[in-house]
Design an enzyme around this catalytic site. Sequence first.
Site, short mmCIF file in Angstrom:
data_model
loop_
_atom_site.label_atom_id
_atom_site.label_comp_id
_atom_site.label_asym_id
_atom_site.label_seq_id
_atom_site.Cartn_x
_atom_site.Cartn_y
_atom_site.Cartn_z
N ALA A 62 0.86 -1.18 0.00
CA ALA A 62 0.00 0.00 0.00
C ALA A 62 0.90 1.23 0.00
O ALA A 62 2.05 1.17 0.43
CB ALA A 62 -0.87 -0.01 1.25
N GLY A 108 0.47 -5.10 0.99
CA GLY A 108 -0.73 -5.12 0.16
C GLY A 108 -0.46 -5.76 -1.20
O GLY A 108 -1.37 -6.32 -1.82
N GLU A 111 -0.90 -9.26 -0.72
CA GLU A 111 -2.33 -9.52 -0.44
C GLU A 111 -3.15 -9.50 -1.73
O GLU A 111 -4.08 -10.29 -1.91
CB GLU A 111 -2.85 -8.48 0.57
CG GLU A 111 -2.25 -8.72 1.96
CD GLU A 111 -2.54 -7.60 2.94
OE1 GLU A 111 -2.14 -6.46 2.65
OE2 GLU A 111 -3.19 -7.86 3.97
N GLU A 131 4.40 -5.39 7.23
CA GLU A 131 3.61 -4.35 7.89
C GLU A 131 4.05 -4.07 9.32
O GLU A 131 4.03 -2.93 9.77
CB GLU A 131 2.12 -4.72 7.87
CG GLU A 131 1.45 -4.60 6.51
CD GLU A 131 1.57 -5.85 5.65
OE1 GLU A 131 2.42 -6.72 5.95
OE2 GLU A 131 0.82 -5.95 4.66
C1 3H9 Z 1 0.84 -2.29 3.43
O1 3H9 Z 1 1.00 -2.72 2.33
C2 3H9 Z 1 -0.42 -2.49 4.23
C3 3H9 Z 1 -1.31 -3.52 3.60
O2 3H9 Z 1 -1.53 -4.58 4.47
C4 3H9 Z 1 -2.58 -2.92 3.04
C5 3H9 Z 1 -3.50 -2.28 4.01
C6 3H9 Z 1 -4.78 -1.78 3.41
N1 3H9 Z 1 4.65 3.44 -0.22
O3 3H9 Z 1 13.32 1.89 -0.49
P1 3H9 Z 1 13.65 2.58 -1.74
C7 3H9 Z 1 9.26 4.80 -2.04
S1 3H9 Z 1 2.04 -1.36 4.19
C8 3H9 Z 1 5.11 4.65 -0.59
O4 3H9 Z 1 14.64 3.69 -1.69
P2 3H9 Z 1 14.81 0.15 -2.76
C9 3H9 Z 1 10.41 5.21 -1.14
O5 3H9 Z 1 9.98 6.13 -0.16
C10 3H9 Z 1 3.37 -1.35 3.03
N2 3H9 Z 1 6.37 4.86 -1.04
O6 3H9 Z 1 14.07 1.55 -2.89
C11 3H9 Z 1 11.37 5.81 -2.13
O7 3H9 Z 1 10.93 7.13 -2.43
P3 3H9 Z 1 11.98 8.29 -2.76
C12 3H9 Z 1 4.12 -2.62 3.04
C13 3H9 Z 1 7.18 3.81 -1.11
O8 3H9 Z 1 14.98 -0.32 -4.13
C14 3H9 Z 1 11.17 4.95 -3.39
O9 3H9 Z 1 9.88 4.35 -3.23
N3 3H9 Z 1 5.27 -2.53 2.19
C15 3H9 Z 1 6.77 2.54 -0.74
O10 3H9 Z 1 15.99 0.27 -1.87
C16 3H9 Z 1 12.21 3.86 -3.54
O11 3H9 Z 1 12.28 3.11 -2.33
C17 3H9 Z 1 6.48 -2.16 2.64
O12 3H9 Z 1 6.67 -1.91 3.81
C18 3H9 Z 1 5.43 2.36 -0.30
N4 3H9 Z 1 4.96 1.15 0.06
O13 3H9 Z 1 13.79 -0.81 -1.98
C19 3H9 Z 1 7.59 -2.10 1.62
N5 3H9 Z 1 7.80 1.69 -0.90
O14 3H9 Z 1 12.75 7.81 -3.96
C20 3H9 Z 1 8.30 -0.78 1.71
C21 3H9 Z 1 8.82 2.41 -1.38
O15 3H9 Z 1 11.14 9.47 -2.96
N6 3H9 Z 1 9.30 -0.62 0.69
N7 3H9 Z 1 8.45 3.70 -1.50
O16 3H9 Z 1 12.85 8.39 -1.52
C22 3H9 Z 1 10.49 -1.25 0.71
O17 3H9 Z 1 10.77 -2.09 1.55
C23 3H9 Z 1 11.51 -0.86 -0.32
O18 3H9 Z 1 11.11 0.40 -0.83
C24 3H9 Z 1 11.65 -1.83 -1.51
C25 3H9 Z 1 12.59 -1.17 -2.57
C26 3H9 Z 1 12.28 -3.14 -1.01
C27 3H9 Z 1 10.33 -2.11 -2.16
#
Ligand code: 3H9
Length: 712
Positions: A62, A108, A111, A131
């Site tokens: 999400a 998400g 999911e 999460e």
């Molecule tokens: C969820 O899903 C709840 C559900 O149960 C549904 C409920 C209804 N949202 O990390 P990076 C941005 S909770 C918004 O540097 P990497 C990040 O801020 C979510 N933005 O890249 C960055 O922005 P900027 C569960 C996001 O290659 C850019 O993308 N999911 C999100 O080192 C690049 O990110 C997570 O917790 C997001 N979800 O790593 C996963 N994700 O360039 C969270 C990333 O402006 N994400 N951004 O600074 C990660 O773990 C890493 O970003 C990922 C890529 C491994 C995907």
Amino acid sequence: MSFIRYDINDSVAVITIDNPPVNALSPAVWEGIEEAVARANADASAEAIVLIGAGSTFIAGADIKVFDILKTREDSLSRSARTHALLKRVEDSHKPLVAAIHGNALGGGLEVAQACHFRVATGDARVGQPEVLLGIIPGAGGTQRLPRLCGVGMALEMSLQGKPVAAPRALAAGIVDHIVAGDLLTGAIAFARSKANARAIRKTRDITLGPDQIKVGLEACAAARASLAKTAKGQMAPDAAVNAIEAGLQRPFDEGSTRERELFADCVVSTESKALRHLFFAEREAAKVPDVPKDTRAKDITRAAIVGAGTMGGGIAMTYANAGIPVLLKEVDDAALQRGLATIRRNYDVTMSKGKMTAAQVEQTLALITPTTSYDEFDQVDIVVEAVFENMDLKRTTFGELGAVTRPDCVLASNSSTLDIDELGRASGRPAQVLGHHFFSPANVMRLLEIVRGRSTNTDVIATSLQLAKRLGKVGVVVGNCFGFVANRMLAYYMREAYLLLEEGASVDQIDRVLTEFGLPVGPFGMQDIAGIDVGARIRQYLKSIGKNRAEGPQSDIPDRLFDMGRYGQKTAAGWYKYEAPGSRTRTPDPLIEQLAGEAAARRGITRRSIADDEIVARITTALANEGARVLDEGYATRAGDIDVIYVYGFGFPRHRGGPMFYADTVGLDVVLSRVKEYRSRFGEYWEPAPLLERLAAEGRGFYSEAAVHQM
Ligand code: 3H9
């Protein structure tokens, strides 16, 4: 539908999610997926459906920013009821629906994939429910569907640890149905067609667990809850995840989903979740430095050198080798070199004994470290990290030598924790290439890298350092060149307050207990016994010789008295605590400390009193926030978030409290300021409110507002 593309390919509807950079599920993406699935169901030319992500990943979850819109529990309940209903409609597709996963399917994203009928993935894809790391639980049916796919044990593991699982393990567990060897889309289309031919549709929510699986699952939930009582004290999300999974075992899918929504709603509005979401973005913001544009050329580091094979130098060499970067390790003579190498080998042996590396991996990594006692080959390295003893004369000489033996474009970094980087820059003759790379002990473990820019440091050297930090598995934060930089400058105020509380009547044991209950992994005295009381004492001796103090105001002399007694901490079996033998970790309170505290109090003319636990937390966190405000105001940190990241990664400030600055905002800056003023009247002038704290409190604002962001 601009985030979603719809094509027909070989009689299969291909729905491509295209929301860079990570295809996060913004409200428009959720709706777009549903509309596209409905369109495919009505499209006579489509026999089956494939859902795939554009770019480097499937869906990373999400959109985390959207959670800020959910101001109340009710907001969350109504939004997630809509999401749950939407996913059920997607799952009700009467044509086989296949998720094609590459990169990450997280939160998400996983999911959505669970609501598809089948999942195929590339061999290097990863799936996860992270999460809990954001203080929430899977909120789009994950606590109900995931256990149906892979069993309760693994669902608990994934939801409580938040770590992604590699595709082969996901396949074995039943989360993924097939690994595609070649092109993912081609493989997914072929897989979808085969399901269409077989008229196979499998709704995850219709999978039922047998009585035995339910019994084992309930036992696993009870065991997980008991373990969390010890490991996640004071946090709500991990418990909530267990409760939601347990509800799914006790109730039908729809009722379990209702419980998931309630628990998710409790979590998403909690301070814990706000703190963790804040850190997620703060960590990524820290990599952005206002005067270092994104396109600044960063140098590729292919070979490095470390000067000094002591505890820090050895740990830094391991960090480079672990990242696959060949490194020269220099010492003054062979004896010192052999001592350093023996420690490195011992550390790897411990890693191996924990099963984290194989013997072959250890040998391969060690082979990247080339010991030396000369500067030969220093003209071939891209970076040198100086980690000699914390003494300005020695470091100045070393930088002079490095300026002569390295290439002009070589980055020269000092691991100093306090000394003036500009002076080292001048000594090298190449100040533009010089900066601080302040690692934290043990350097191969602690995630923080304080990148200290000098007055003349080139922006490309800073960009190189930030990129390198990521490659080394560190979180790099750029700070200015003030005394103690940011981490140790603030730590000095934290420690001073702990010493003064001891003199005023609190015990070492009480202070450490209160701060570990607050969430720190170890309290200030326990930490010093691990780090070595001698380390701080030697730095204080040096500072005294140049007429400086680590923190303003009164200083306790107890640490120096312990040093004089040879009580250096765990290594000498005595420090703030007593230990059974050198190196032992079992602490026993020592009445001697009470005696020393009593003497110190008498010298200061104060009567020792009983101090409430709350006062300990308030004094210590107020000292941190006040000094943090000064650091920010003076421009030595770019933003409050950088200070939070430094404290969380450098000193284990509890993540679920967001760091010292975020925590101060949750307390309220007006309260923090009134405490500073109260302490000033009770304890003395050294409690001086930071001007920024006064300004923000007067305006009714927190650290997280535009006015608090400074350019260095
Ligand atoms: C969820 O899903 C709840 C559900 O149960 C549904 C409920 C209804 N949202 O990390 P990076 C941005 S909770 C918004 O540097 P990497 C990040 O801020 C979510 N933005 O890249 C960055 O922005 P900027 C569960 C996001 O290659 C850019 O993308 N999911 C999100 O080192 C690049 O990110 C997570 O917790 C997001 N979800 O790593 C996963 N994700 O360039 C969270 C990333 O402006 N994400 N951004 O600074 C990660 O773990 C890493 O970003 C990922 C890529 C491994 C995907």
